[in-house]
Write a protein that holds these residues in place. Structure first.
Motif, PDB file in Angstrom:
ATOM      1  N   GLU A 124       0.719  -1.050  -0.072  1.00 58.20           N
ATOM      2  CA  GLU A 124      -0.007   0.107  -0.386  1.00 58.20           C
ATOM      3  C   GLU A 124       0.886   1.268   0.112  1.00 58.20           C
ATOM      4  OE1 GLU A 124      -2.816  -0.222   3.264  1.00 58.20           O
ATOM      5  OE2 GLU A 124      -3.614  -1.979   2.358  1.00 58.20           O
ATOM      6  N   GLY A 125       2.295   1.110   0.202  1.00 59.53           N
ATOM      7  CA  GLY A 125       3.135   2.225   0.306  1.00 59.53           C
ATOM      8  C   GLY A 125       3.010   3.084   1.454  1.00 59.53           C
ATOM      9  N   ARG A 126       2.661   2.616   2.565  1.00 60.67           N
ATOM     10  CA  ARG A 126       2.598   3.276   3.856  1.00 60.67           C
ATOM     11  C   ARG A 126       4.079   3.678   4.307  1.00 60.67           C
ATOM     12  NH1 ARG A 126      -3.013   0.648   6.415  1.00 60.67           N
ATOM     13  NH2 ARG A 126      -4.325   1.629   4.942  1.00 60.67           N
ATOM     14  N   LEU A 127       4.882   2.674   4.443  1.00 62.19           N
ATOM     15  CA  LEU A 127       5.899   2.945   4.853  1.00 62.19           C
ATOM     16  C   LEU A 127       6.767   3.757   3.875  1.00 62.19           C
ATOM     17  CD1 LEU A 127       8.473   2.635   6.973  1.00 62.19           C
ATOM     18  CD2 LEU A 127       8.921   0.396   5.562  1.00 62.19           C
ATOM     19  N   GLY A 128       6.599   3.615   2.565  1.00 64.08           N
ATOM     20  CA  GLY A 128       7.208   4.454   1.731  1.00 64.08           C
ATOM     21  C   GLY A 128       6.624   5.962   1.968  1.00 64.08           C
ATOM     22  N   LEU A 129       5.568   6.272   2.158  1.00 60.68           N
ATOM     23  CA  LEU A 129       5.030   7.513   2.428  1.00 60.68           C
ATOM     24  C   LEU A 129       5.841   8.112   3.681  1.00 60.68           C
ATOM     25  CD1 LEU A 129       2.936   9.602   1.731  1.00 60.68           C
ATOM     26  CD2 LEU A 129       1.405   8.477   3.152  1.00 60.68           C
ATOM     27  N   GLU A 130       5.853   7.332   4.689  1.00 66.69           N
ATOM     28  CA  GLU A 130       6.479   7.909   5.924  1.00 66.69           C
ATOM     29  C   GLU A 130       7.978   8.113   5.766  1.00 66.69           C
ATOM     30  OE1 GLU A 130       5.280   7.929   9.218  1.00 66.69           O
ATOM     31  OE2 GLU A 130       3.075   7.746   8.511  1.00 66.69           O
ATOM     32  N   LEU A 131       8.708   7.291   4.809  1.00 68.94           N
ATOM     33  CA  LEU A 131      10.010   7.740   4.537  1.00 68.94           C
ATOM     34  C   LEU A 131      10.076   8.934   3.559  1.00 68.94           C
ATOM     35  CD1 LEU A 131      11.302   3.957   3.909  1.00 68.94           C
ATOM     36  CD2 LEU A 131      12.221   5.438   5.781  1.00 68.94           C
ATOM     37  N   GLY A 132       9.019   9.051   2.825  1.00 69.11           N
ATOM     38  CA  GLY A 132       8.953  10.184   2.156  1.00 69.11           C
ATOM     39  C   GLY A 132       9.632   9.795   0.478  1.00 69.11           C
ATOM     40  N   VAL A 133       9.453   8.509   0.265  1.00 66.12           N
ATOM     41  CA  VAL A 133       9.876   8.143  -0.987  1.00 66.12           C
ATOM     42  C   VAL A 133       8.989   8.814  -2.062  1.00 66.12           C
ATOM     43  CG1 VAL A 133       9.588   5.957  -2.296  1.00 66.12           C
ATOM     44  CG2 VAL A 133      10.284   5.677  -0.007  1.00 66.12           C
ATOM     45  N   THR A 134       9.990   9.137  -3.179  1.00 63.61           N
ATOM     46  CA  THR A 134       9.423   9.754  -4.503  1.00 63.61           C
ATOM     47  C   THR A 134       9.498   8.812  -5.542  1.00 63.61           C
ATOM     48  OG1 THR A 134      11.573  10.449  -4.739  1.00 63.61           O
ATOM     49  CG2 THR A 134      10.447  12.103  -3.858  1.00 63.61           C
ATOM     50  N   GLY A 135      10.030   7.659  -5.114  1.00 65.04           N
ATOM     51  CA  GLY A 135      10.074   6.515  -6.335  1.00 65.04           C
ATOM     52  C   GLY A 135      11.014   5.693  -5.959  1.00 65.04           C
TER      53      GLY A 135
END
Length: 175
Positions: A124-135
């Motif tokens: 779902e990309g939740r950890l990515g969102l928390e990390l600020g992942v741009t891609g």
């Protein structure tokens, strides 16, 4: 008034030129992260390999590269052999499979070899969102306590490792 309209494009250009000059000189991979110096955000995710649920404590204990990857990411495929090389040299790498399908990720790791101690399944990309992942790919350097020390956007290759990540990794190792 009529003459002013003739010079308006030139005036606008003269105002924008310095901005364009500065913008072109910036390094697009050097995006600061608000998380530098902070612990890895909390999470409870299953792994790609076993569906075992783990949290941030699974990432602590050793200096670690946290690598965000996906099977749909062309740059990740280019990066993958180098990550296998680093893992073969004893570098601890944990993956974050970002917005992907579990079966595709499992096949990828089986076919291209698995450089990761384990991969978190962030469908779902939740950890990515928390990390600020741009891609993808993005790689974070964590100390033994799970504190983020560096963020690299883009492919990790020989140049990036030798000039940036490797020295920072060895410094955190106490070498």
């Amino acid at each position: 008034m009529g003459r002013l309209k003739l010079f308006l494009p030139l005036i606008v250009l003269l105002i924008l030129l310095p901005l364009f000059y500065v913008g072109l000189r910036l390094d697009p991979s050097a995006m600061p992260s608000a998380l530098i110096g902070n612990p890895l955000p909390g999470f409870s995710l299953s792994t790609v390999e076993s569906e075992e649920v783990v949290g941030p404590e699974a990432v602590t204990g050793e200096v670690t590269l946290l690598n965000v990857w996906a099977t749909w990411c062309f740059a990740c495929k280019a990066e993958h052999p180098y990550l296998n090389k680093l893992a073969g040299e004893g570098i601890r790498i944990i993956g974050v499979n970002y917005k992907d399908e579990r079966t595709a990720a499992q096949e990828w790791l089986r076919d291209l070899h698995n450089p990761y101690e384990f991969s978190l399944y962030d469908n779902e990309g939740r950890l990515g969102l928390e990390l600020g992942v741009t891609g993808a790919p993005e790689t974070y350097l964590l100390d033994r306590d799970g504190i983020i020390h560096y963020r690299h956007i883009g492919v990790v290759n020989d140049k990036v490792w030798n000039e940036v990540l490797g020295p920072k990794y060895r410094e955190l190792q106490g070498e």
